[in-house]
Design an enzyme around this catalytic site. Sequence first.
Site, PDB file in Angstrom:
ATOM      1  N   ALA A  66      13.442  20.547 105.165  1.00 36.63           N
ATOM      2  CA  ALA A  66      12.112  20.039 104.836  1.00 36.63           C
ATOM      3  C   ALA A  66      11.305  20.007 106.125  1.00 36.63           C
ATOM      4  CB  ALA A  66      12.230  18.650 104.236  1.00 36.63           C
ATOM      5  N   GLY A 111      17.109  20.433 103.644  1.00 35.71           N
ATOM      6  CA  GLY A 111      16.510  20.882 102.383  1.00 35.71           C
ATOM      7  C   GLY A 111      16.725  22.365 102.136  1.00 35.71           C
ATOM      8  N   GLU A 114      20.055  22.570 100.627  1.00 36.74           N
ATOM      9  CA  GLU A 114      19.927  21.975  99.289  1.00 36.74           C
ATOM     10  C   GLU A 114      19.223  22.928  98.322  1.00 36.74           C
ATOM     11  OE1 GLU A 114      18.111  18.486 101.177  1.00 36.74           O
ATOM     12  OE2 GLU A 114      19.635  17.285 100.191  1.00 36.74           O
ATOM     13  N   GLU A 134      20.552  15.938 108.373  1.00 37.84           N
ATOM     14  CA  GLU A 134      19.551  14.867 108.262  1.00 37.84           C
ATOM     15  C   GLU A 134      19.967  13.606 109.013  1.00 37.84           C
ATOM     16  OE1 GLU A 134      20.641  16.743 105.699  1.00 37.84           O
ATOM     17  OE2 GLU A 134      19.028  17.145 104.269  1.00 37.84           O
TER      18      GLU A 134
HETATM   19  N1  CO8 Z   1      10.543  21.323 110.077  1.00 40.31           N
HETATM   20  C1  CO8 Z   1       9.468  21.696 110.773  1.00 40.31           C
HETATM   21  N2  CO8 Z   1       9.530  22.621 111.756  1.00 40.31           N
HETATM   22  C2  CO8 Z   1      10.722  23.176 112.034  1.00 40.31           C
HETATM   23  C3  CO8 Z   1      11.879  22.820 111.333  1.00 40.31           C
HETATM   24  C4  CO8 Z   1      11.763  21.853 110.290  1.00 40.31           C
HETATM   25  N3  CO8 Z   1      12.809  21.471 109.528  1.00 40.31           N
HETATM   26  N4  CO8 Z   1      12.931  23.526 111.849  1.00 40.31           N
HETATM   27  C5  CO8 Z   1      12.410  24.284 112.819  1.00 40.31           C
HETATM   28  N5  CO8 Z   1      11.091  24.080 112.944  1.00 40.31           N
HETATM   29  C6  CO8 Z   1      10.145  24.716 113.897  1.00 40.31           C
HETATM   30  C7  CO8 Z   1      10.339  24.163 115.292  1.00 40.31           C
HETATM   31  O1  CO8 Z   1       9.647  22.939 115.437  1.00 40.31           O
HETATM   32  C8  CO8 Z   1       9.762  25.270 116.125  1.00 40.31           C
HETATM   33  O2  CO8 Z   1       8.359  25.196 116.064  1.00 40.31           O
HETATM   34  P1  CO8 Z   1       7.474  25.296 117.417  1.00 40.31           P
HETATM   35  O3  CO8 Z   1       7.694  26.690 117.890  1.00 40.31           O
HETATM   36  O4  CO8 Z   1       6.080  25.044 116.948  1.00 40.31           O
HETATM   37  O5  CO8 Z   1       8.022  24.282 118.345  1.00 40.31           O
HETATM   38  C9  CO8 Z   1      10.176  26.529 115.361  1.00 40.31           C
HETATM   39  O6  CO8 Z   1      10.471  26.085 114.035  1.00 40.31           O
HETATM   40  C10 CO8 Z   1      11.409  27.197 115.924  1.00 40.31           C
HETATM   41  O7  CO8 Z   1      12.445  26.211 115.987  1.00 40.31           O
HETATM   42  P2  CO8 Z   1      13.309  25.958 117.297  1.00 40.31           P
HETATM   43  O8  CO8 Z   1      12.529  26.264 118.532  1.00 40.31           O
HETATM   44  O9  CO8 Z   1      13.920  24.595 117.187  1.00 40.31           O
HETATM   45  O10 CO8 Z   1      14.427  27.092 117.126  1.00 40.31           O
HETATM   46  P3  CO8 Z   1      15.896  27.076 117.691  1.00 40.31           P
HETATM   47  O11 CO8 Z   1      16.441  28.443 117.467  1.00 40.31           O
HETATM   48  O12 CO8 Z   1      15.950  26.541 119.073  1.00 40.31           O
HETATM   49  O13 CO8 Z   1      16.719  26.042 116.753  1.00 40.31           O
HETATM   50  C11 CO8 Z   1      17.354  25.064 114.666  1.00 40.31           C
HETATM   51  C12 CO8 Z   1      16.903  26.337 115.397  1.00 40.31           C
HETATM   52  C13 CO8 Z   1      18.753  24.671 115.114  1.00 40.31           C
HETATM   53  C14 CO8 Z   1      17.387  25.414 113.183  1.00 40.31           C
HETATM   54  C15 CO8 Z   1      16.347  23.920 114.939  1.00 40.31           C
HETATM   55  O14 CO8 Z   1      15.032  24.388 114.696  1.00 40.31           O
HETATM   56  C16 CO8 Z   1      16.562  22.699 114.083  1.00 40.31           C
HETATM   57  O15 CO8 Z   1      17.487  21.943 114.336  1.00 40.31           O
HETATM   58  N6  CO8 Z   1      15.697  22.487 113.066  1.00 40.31           N
HETATM   59  C17 CO8 Z   1      15.707  21.308 112.250  1.00 40.31           C
HETATM   60  C18 CO8 Z   1      16.870  21.323 111.289  1.00 40.31           C
HETATM   61  C19 CO8 Z   1      16.892  20.034 110.490  1.00 40.31           C
HETATM   62  O16 CO8 Z   1      17.064  18.965 111.013  1.00 40.31           O
HETATM   63  N7  CO8 Z   1      16.724  20.153 109.165  1.00 40.31           N
HETATM   64  C20 CO8 Z   1      16.704  19.020 108.272  1.00 40.31           C
HETATM   65  C21 CO8 Z   1      15.287  18.533 108.062  1.00 40.31           C
HETATM   66  S1  CO8 Z   1      15.212  17.052 107.102  1.00 40.31           S
HETATM   67  C22 CO8 Z   1      15.428  17.604 105.514  1.00 40.31           C
HETATM   68  O17 CO8 Z   1      15.546  18.755 105.251  1.00 40.31           O
HETATM   69  C23 CO8 Z   1      15.441  16.539 104.463  1.00 40.31           C
HETATM   70  C24 CO8 Z   1      15.378  17.146 103.062  1.00 40.31           C
HETATM   71  C25 CO8 Z   1      15.203  16.091 102.014  1.00 40.31           C
HETATM   72  C26 CO8 Z   1      13.774  15.627 101.885  1.00 40.31           C
HETATM   73  C27 CO8 Z   1      13.608  14.955 100.540  1.00 40.31           C
HETATM   74  C28 CO8 Z   1      12.787  13.700 100.614  1.00 40.31           C
HETATM   75  C29 CO8 Z   1      12.911  12.873  99.336  1.00 40.31           C
END
Ligand code: CO8
Length: 260
Positions: A66, A111, A114, A134
């Site tokens: 998400a 997400g 999921e 998460e």
């Molecule tokens: N949301 C928003 N932006 C994201 C997300 C995300 N989940 N993941 C990556 N991005 C963005 C980064 O912020 C970055 O943007 P910018 O260039 O503007 O800084 C761009 O994508 C590239 O990402 P990275 O530079 O971090 O790339 P890396 O190769 O270094 O890392 C990873 C890749 C490991 C995938 C890393 O991006 C990461 O850890 N991402 C987040 C993963 C995460 O925590 N996901 C879970 C999110 S919470 C969720 O999904 C809850 C769902 C349920 C909600 C329901 C509510 C009721």
Amino acid sequence: MSYETILTETDGAVTIITINRPKALNALSSVVLAELIEAFAAYQADDSQLCAILTGSGDKAFAAGADIKEMSDKAAADFYLEDFFGDWTSKIVKTTRKPWIAAVNGFALGGGCELAMMADFIIASDNAKFGQPEIKLGVAPGMGGSQRLTRAIGKSKSMEMCLTGRMMGAEEAERSNLVAKVVPHDDLIAEAKKTAATIAGMPPMATIANKEMVNSAFEMTLDQGLIVERRIFQILTASEDKKEGMEAFIEKREGNWKGR
Ligand code: CO8
């Protein structure tokens, strides 16, 4: 139909829906959800379309979760009052009676994992990575991860994944029954299309019925599920495609499906 965050195309009877926010690793925002609801409804409504594929654009991600940037400033009351992200199951999973496959081409996290698990099955590229990270954000799965992951891979592995937030590679995901098969990264879409075309070539009513039966195994006791299975089988025997399918077998030819 043109969208802001997704792409749709058709290839014969196969619809391909692509989440298209590669710079944000295809993070799932409210706009993505709204557009996917429309795209899946269009797929469901189009009688010429018999199987769909959902994938992510770019080489890196199916969906990295998400959209954290959208969620970071949101108040708890808003999440609750909007029933934030409550529509995935009610407006996509439950309403898409026709089959769809998740073709996971990279990160499927939070997400994203999921969403992949909402599909009827997952085909993964060999660089796919699944996880429910998460916990590292101070939260927990919210789109079905704790339930669907546990049903798919069992309590021990699911608990370990959710508590550590670690990622699982494609080979482990296949071994753990999370994905149906793993294919070389560059072949992912071609392989997914091949599988989707095979499904699209089946008698369409029987396809929906098979999907309904397998899904009922997650909702019912064994006795209830066996009754659903037997009744649906009996209903299918009244279809034109049953007559055609059995005649085609005996006459050693391909079936010519009516879809009813
Ligand atoms: N949301 C928003 N932006 C994201 C997300 C995300 N989940 N993941 C990556 N991005 C963005 C980064 O912020 C970055 O943007 P910018 O260039 O503007 O800084 C761009 O994508 C590239 O990402 P990275 O530079 O971090 O790339 P890396 O190769 O270094 O890392 C990873 C890749 C490991 C995938 C890393 O991006 C990461 O850890 N991402 C987040 C993963 C995460 O925590 N996901 C879970 C999110 S919470 C969720 O999904 C809850 C769902 C349920 C909600 C329901 C509510 C009721």
